[in-house]
Design an enzyme around this catalytic site. Structure first.
Site, PDB file in Angstrom:
ATOM      1  NE  ARG A  74       1.280  14.217 -47.843  1.00 34.79           N
ATOM      2  CZ  ARG A  74       0.371  14.235 -47.262  1.00 34.79           C
ATOM      3  NH1 ARG A  74       0.484  12.480 -47.270  1.00 34.79           N
ATOM      4  NH2 ARG A  74       0.153  14.581 -46.049  1.00 34.79           N
ATOM      5  CG  HIS A  78       5.038  15.526 -45.200  1.00 34.25           C
ATOM      6  ND1 HIS A  78       4.389  15.529 -44.634  1.00 34.25           N
ATOM      7  CD2 HIS A  78       4.588  16.757 -46.686  1.00 34.25           C
ATOM      8  CE1 HIS A  78       2.726  16.282 -45.404  1.00 34.25           C
ATOM      9  NE2 HIS A  78       3.271  16.727 -45.731  1.00 34.25           N
ATOM     10  CG  ASP A  79      13.900  15.604 -45.722  1.00 36.49           C
ATOM     11  OD1 ASP A  79      14.157  15.498 -45.127  1.00 36.49           O
ATOM     12  OD2 ASP A  79      14.302  15.161 -46.411  1.00 36.49           O
ATOM     13  CB  VAL A  82      10.317  18.785 -40.775  1.00 40.46           C
ATOM     14  CG1 VAL A  82      11.065  19.038 -38.931  1.00 40.46           C
ATOM     15  CG2 VAL A  82       9.120  18.801 -41.023  1.00 40.46           C
ATOM     16  N   GLY A  84      15.413  21.081 -43.432  1.00 43.79           N
ATOM     17  CA  GLY A  84      15.614  21.572 -44.324  1.00 43.79           C
ATOM     18  C   GLY A  84      15.346  19.848 -44.997  1.00 43.79           C
ATOM     19  CG  ASP A  86      17.194  16.368 -42.656  1.00 45.64           C
ATOM     20  OD1 ASP A  86      15.840  17.088 -42.380  1.00 45.64           O
ATOM     21  OD2 ASP A  86      17.808  17.284 -41.582  1.00 45.64           O
ATOM     22  CG  ASN A 106       4.833  13.799 -41.791  1.00 44.18           C
ATOM     23  OD1 ASN A 106       4.219  14.265 -42.586  1.00 44.18           O
ATOM     24  ND2 ASN A 106       5.632  13.761 -40.249  1.00 44.18           N
ATOM     25  N   PRO A 175       2.088  22.935 -43.801  1.00 47.23           N
ATOM     26  CG  PRO A 175       2.096  24.412 -45.899  1.00 47.23           C
ATOM     27  CD  PRO A 175       2.493  22.663 -45.210  1.00 47.23           C
ATOM     28  CG  HIS A 205      -2.491  18.268 -54.215  1.00 46.57           C
ATOM     29  ND1 HIS A 205      -2.773  19.754 -53.730  1.00 46.57           N
ATOM     30  CD2 HIS A 205      -1.165  18.268 -53.166  1.00 46.57           C
ATOM     31  CE1 HIS A 205      -1.961  19.131 -51.772  1.00 46.57           C
ATOM     32  NE2 HIS A 205      -1.061  18.347 -52.082  1.00 46.57           N
ATOM     33  CB  THR A 206      -1.105  17.477 -61.383  1.00 42.70           C
ATOM     34  OG1 THR A 206      -2.132  16.641 -62.401  1.00 42.70           O
ATOM     35  CG2 THR A 206       0.342  17.227 -60.959  1.00 42.70           C
ATOM     36  CG  ASP A 257      -2.264  16.689 -66.335  1.00 42.42           C
ATOM     37  OD1 ASP A 257      -2.477  16.613 -65.081  1.00 42.42           O
ATOM     38  OD2 ASP A 257      -3.111  16.143 -67.074  1.00 42.42           O
TER      39      ASP A 257
HETATM   40  C1  HEM Z   1       0.166  24.237 -50.261  1.00 44.50           C
HETATM   41  C2  HEM Z   1      -0.499  23.092 -48.974  1.00 44.50           C
HETATM   42  C3  HEM Z   1      -0.120  22.144 -49.367  1.00 44.50           C
HETATM   43  C4  HEM Z   1      -1.098  21.710 -48.462  1.00 44.50           C
HETATM   44  C5  HEM Z   1      -1.888  22.383 -47.232  1.00 44.50           C
HETATM   45  C6  HEM Z   1      -0.912  19.792 -48.549  1.00 44.50           C
HETATM   46  C7  HEM Z   1      -2.253  18.837 -48.546  1.00 44.50           C
HETATM   47  C8  HEM Z   1      -2.291  17.786 -48.679  1.00 44.50           C
HETATM   48  C9  HEM Z   1      -2.977  16.472 -47.599  1.00 44.50           C
HETATM   49  C10 HEM Z   1      -3.901  17.193 -46.451  1.00 44.50           C
HETATM   50  C11 HEM Z   1      -2.677  15.674 -48.450  1.00 44.50           C
HETATM   51  C12 HEM Z   1      -3.760  14.374 -48.506  1.00 44.50           C
HETATM   52  C13 HEM Z   1      -3.314  13.718 -47.289  1.00 44.50           C
HETATM   53  C14 HEM Z   1      -4.474  12.631 -47.455  1.00 44.50           C
HETATM   54  O1  HEM Z   1      -5.082  12.198 -46.476  1.00 44.50           O
HETATM   55  O2  HEM Z   1      -3.515  11.669 -46.495  1.00 44.50           O
HETATM   56  C15 HEM Z   1      -1.566  15.859 -49.522  1.00 44.50           C
HETATM   57  C16 HEM Z   1      -1.389  15.135 -50.206  1.00 44.50           C
HETATM   58  C17 HEM Z   1      -0.595  15.341 -51.052  1.00 44.50           C
HETATM   59  N1  HEM Z   1       0.724  15.833 -51.411  1.00 44.50           N
HETATM   60 FE1  HEM Z   1       0.295  17.712 -50.373  1.00 44.50          FE
HETATM   61  N2  HEM Z   1       0.029  19.726 -49.523  1.00 44.50           N
HETATM   62  C18 HEM Z   1       0.717  20.751 -49.666  1.00 44.50           C
HETATM   63  C19 HEM Z   1       1.955  20.997 -50.918  1.00 44.50           C
HETATM   64  C20 HEM Z   1       2.039  20.065 -50.950  1.00 44.50           C
HETATM   65  C21 HEM Z   1       3.789  19.984 -51.932  1.00 44.50           C
HETATM   66  C22 HEM Z   1       4.132  20.935 -51.709  1.00 44.50           C
HETATM   67  C23 HEM Z   1       3.800  19.371 -52.632  1.00 44.50           C
HETATM   68  C24 HEM Z   1       4.945  18.541 -53.197  1.00 44.50           C
HETATM   69  C25 HEM Z   1       6.023  19.071 -54.272  1.00 44.50           C
HETATM   70  C26 HEM Z   1       2.479  18.324 -52.114  1.00 44.50           C
HETATM   71  C27 HEM Z   1       2.744  16.939 -52.967  1.00 44.50           C
HETATM   72  C28 HEM Z   1       1.574  15.980 -52.099  1.00 44.50           C
HETATM   73  C29 HEM Z   1       0.787  15.092 -53.154  1.00 44.50           C
HETATM   74  C30 HEM Z   1       1.763  13.750 -54.275  1.00 44.50           C
HETATM   75  C31 HEM Z   1       0.184  14.051 -52.599  1.00 44.50           C
HETATM   76  C32 HEM Z   1      -0.967  12.846 -52.342  1.00 44.50           C
HETATM   77  C33 HEM Z   1       0.212  12.240 -51.873  1.00 44.50           C
HETATM   78  C34 HEM Z   1      -0.643  10.441 -51.729  1.00 44.50           C
HETATM   79  O3  HEM Z   1      -1.315   9.956 -53.178  1.00 44.50           O
HETATM   80  O4  HEM Z   1      -0.236   9.204 -50.991  1.00 44.50           O
HETATM   81  N3  HEM Z   1       2.128  18.576 -51.578  1.00 44.50           N
HETATM   82  N4  HEM Z   1      -1.392  16.640 -49.597  1.00 44.50           N
END
Ligand code: HEM
Ligand SMILES: *[C@@H]1O[C@H](CO)[C@@H](O)[C@H](O)[C@H]1NC(C)=O
Ligand SMILES: *[C@@H]1O[C@H](CO)[C@@H](O)[C@H](O)[C@H]1NC(C)=O
Ligand SMILES: *[C@@H]1O[C@H](CO)[C@@H](O)[C@H](O)[C@H]1NC(C)=O
Ligand SMILES: *[C@@H]1O[C@H](CO)[C@@H](O)[C@H](O)[C@H]1NC(C)=O
Length: 330
Positions: A74, A78-79, A82, A84, A86, A106, A175, A205-206, A257
């Site tokens: 993640r 998040h890098d 924002v 690019g 960097d 964040n 987003p 989010h797998t 997966d």
């Molecule tokens: C499509 C729009 C996306 C939204 C709205 C979104 C939103 C979120 C939110 C709200 C969380 C939980 C944060 C928390 O409650 O602390 C999360 C977790 C996560 N996101 Fe996304 N995300 C998106 C796309 C992505 C992308 C593109 C990636 C990576 C390629 C990603 C990877 C992850 C991962 C791996 C977690 C779990 C992190 C952890 O357990 O520490 N997400 N995301």
């Protein structure tokens, strides 16, 4: 031999991605990685052991804490979103500087900064001021996917670390989990990524977890596509506290997966922004179906989308450096 293979791949990549800002040079000389020009062999002579060092630290961190793979993946997202890729996300606040760590998406959520510090200090011992923190994040993201059982790919490198950060841009470009499909697509399009990239990358989010506050709007049961038992289990979990964590993928929470998409089919996506993809217009909904059916298709598309996300570059002329500490400019 490795170089030749990498170059063959690079040429193919360039042919199919005319807009990619990648250095065309494959065999040394030229192309010094400025302006977001990336390539495969940047550290081949300057720090040949870089990838090995990074992998072993990530491996140890994930062995200690399975969730760390998700958290590190993640960080790269998040890098890159924002200004690019960097390493702007890694800069600490100081009395005179506001970084991105306190931006809405964040704050109290990103983790893994100490793991990045551990990698960086090993890299500084092995090859001082050579490997950028932004490249570390990109390599770490790939390693995290691999260590979770997902696909591997070659990571393009040559990024520079930013001299600044932007909390307001982080607030605006990353987003929110309450976004509808049109907003999700738009936020990716704004950066030159497609609706297809959005669906494939959401498959991250797998793995990992989210706080109840990130999906509280689902707890009321509105919005269709909700599995009743799943909803009740979440309501129970979150009745304790908004800070409680739930698995993003309830079935295989630490395995990379295509289960994320299968969960969406049964109404068991965790975030509102996950579950809405199922009924997304046009290719969004159909890609969810396709990835649920075909794990290899998901892996192929995910890899390609990660490479595209990894190419997001800072605005021209914003300058850059290789930081010695990822938390502060030199
Ligand atoms: C499509 C729009 C996306 C939204 C709205 C979104 C939103 C979120 C939110 C709200 C969380 C939980 C944060 C928390 O409650 O602390 C999360 C977790 C996560 N996101 Fe996304 N995300 C998106 C796309 C992505 C992308 C593109 C990636 C990576 C390629 C990603 C990877 C992850 C991962 C791996 C977690 C779990 C992190 C952890 O357990 O520490 N997400 N995301
Ligand atoms: C390349 O960039 C131009 C202008 O920014 C855009 O119109 C075009 O659709 C892009 N092509 C691809 C393949 O992304
Ligand atoms: C290398 O970087 C310098 C400035 O840092 C720039 O002037 C030069 O054009 C770059 N060369 C290539 C081939 O990108
Ligand atoms: C960004 O969001 C945070 C948290 O929602 C808020 O406190 C802050 O004022 C926002 N900052 C900027 C610069 O937009
Ligand atoms: C939990 O979070 C939601 C959304 O942020 C908020 O509306 C609600 O009041 C919070 N509940 C508690 C008990 O803090």
């Amino acid at each position: 031999m490795v170089t030749v293979l990498a170059c063959a791949f690079l040429v193919l990549t360039l042919a199919s991605k005319p807009n990619a800002s990648i250095t065309k040079d494959c065999f040394g000389s030229g192309g010094n990685g400025t302006d977001g020009s990336l390539q495969f062999n940047v550290y081949q002579s300057s720090c040949p052991q870089a990838e090995e060092i990074i992998f072993s630290v990530v491996q140890q961190a994930v062995a200690n804490d399975l969730r760390m793979a998700a958290s590190l993946l993640r960080l790269h997202f998040h890098d890159c979103f924002v200004n690019g890729c960097d390493a702007s996300v890694l800069l600490d606040d100081t009395p005179t500087f506001v970084g991105e760590k306190t931006a809405g998406p964040n704050l109290n959520s990103l983790r893994g900064f100490d793991v990045i510090d551990g990698i960086k200090s090993e890299l500084e011992l092995a090859c001082p001021q050579t490997v950028s923190c932004a490249d570390v994040l990109a390599i770490v993201a790939r390693d995290s996917v691999v260590l979770s059982g997902g696909p591997t790919w070659e990571v393009e490198v040559g990024r520079k670390d930013s001299l600044t950060a932007s909390r307001s841009t982080a607030n605006a470009t990353i987003p929110a989990p309450t976004s509808d499909v049109a907003t999700l697509v738009q936020k990716f399009r704004n950066l030159g990524l497609s609706a297809g990239d959005m669906v494939a990358l959401s498959g991250a989010h797998t793995i990992g977890k989210a706080r109840c506050s990130s999906f509280s709007s689902r707890l009321g049961g509105g919005g269709g596509n909700v599995d009743r038992e799943f909803l009740q289990s979440l309501q129970q979990l979150c009745s304790v506290s908004n800070g409680t964590l739930a698995h993003l993928d309830l079935a295989t929470p630490a395995t990379f997966d295509n289960q994320y998409y299968i969960n969406l089919l049964s109404g068991e996506g965790l975030l509102p922004s996950d579950q809405v993809l199922l009924n997304g217009a046009g290719e969004v909904g159909s890609l969810v179906q396709a990835y649920a059916m075909d794990p290899l298709l998901f892996f192929e598309d995910f890899k390609a989308s990660m490479v595209r996300m990894g190419r997001l570059a800072p605005p021209a002329g914003s300058g850059g450096e290789v930081r010695t500490s990822c938390r502060a400019i030199n």
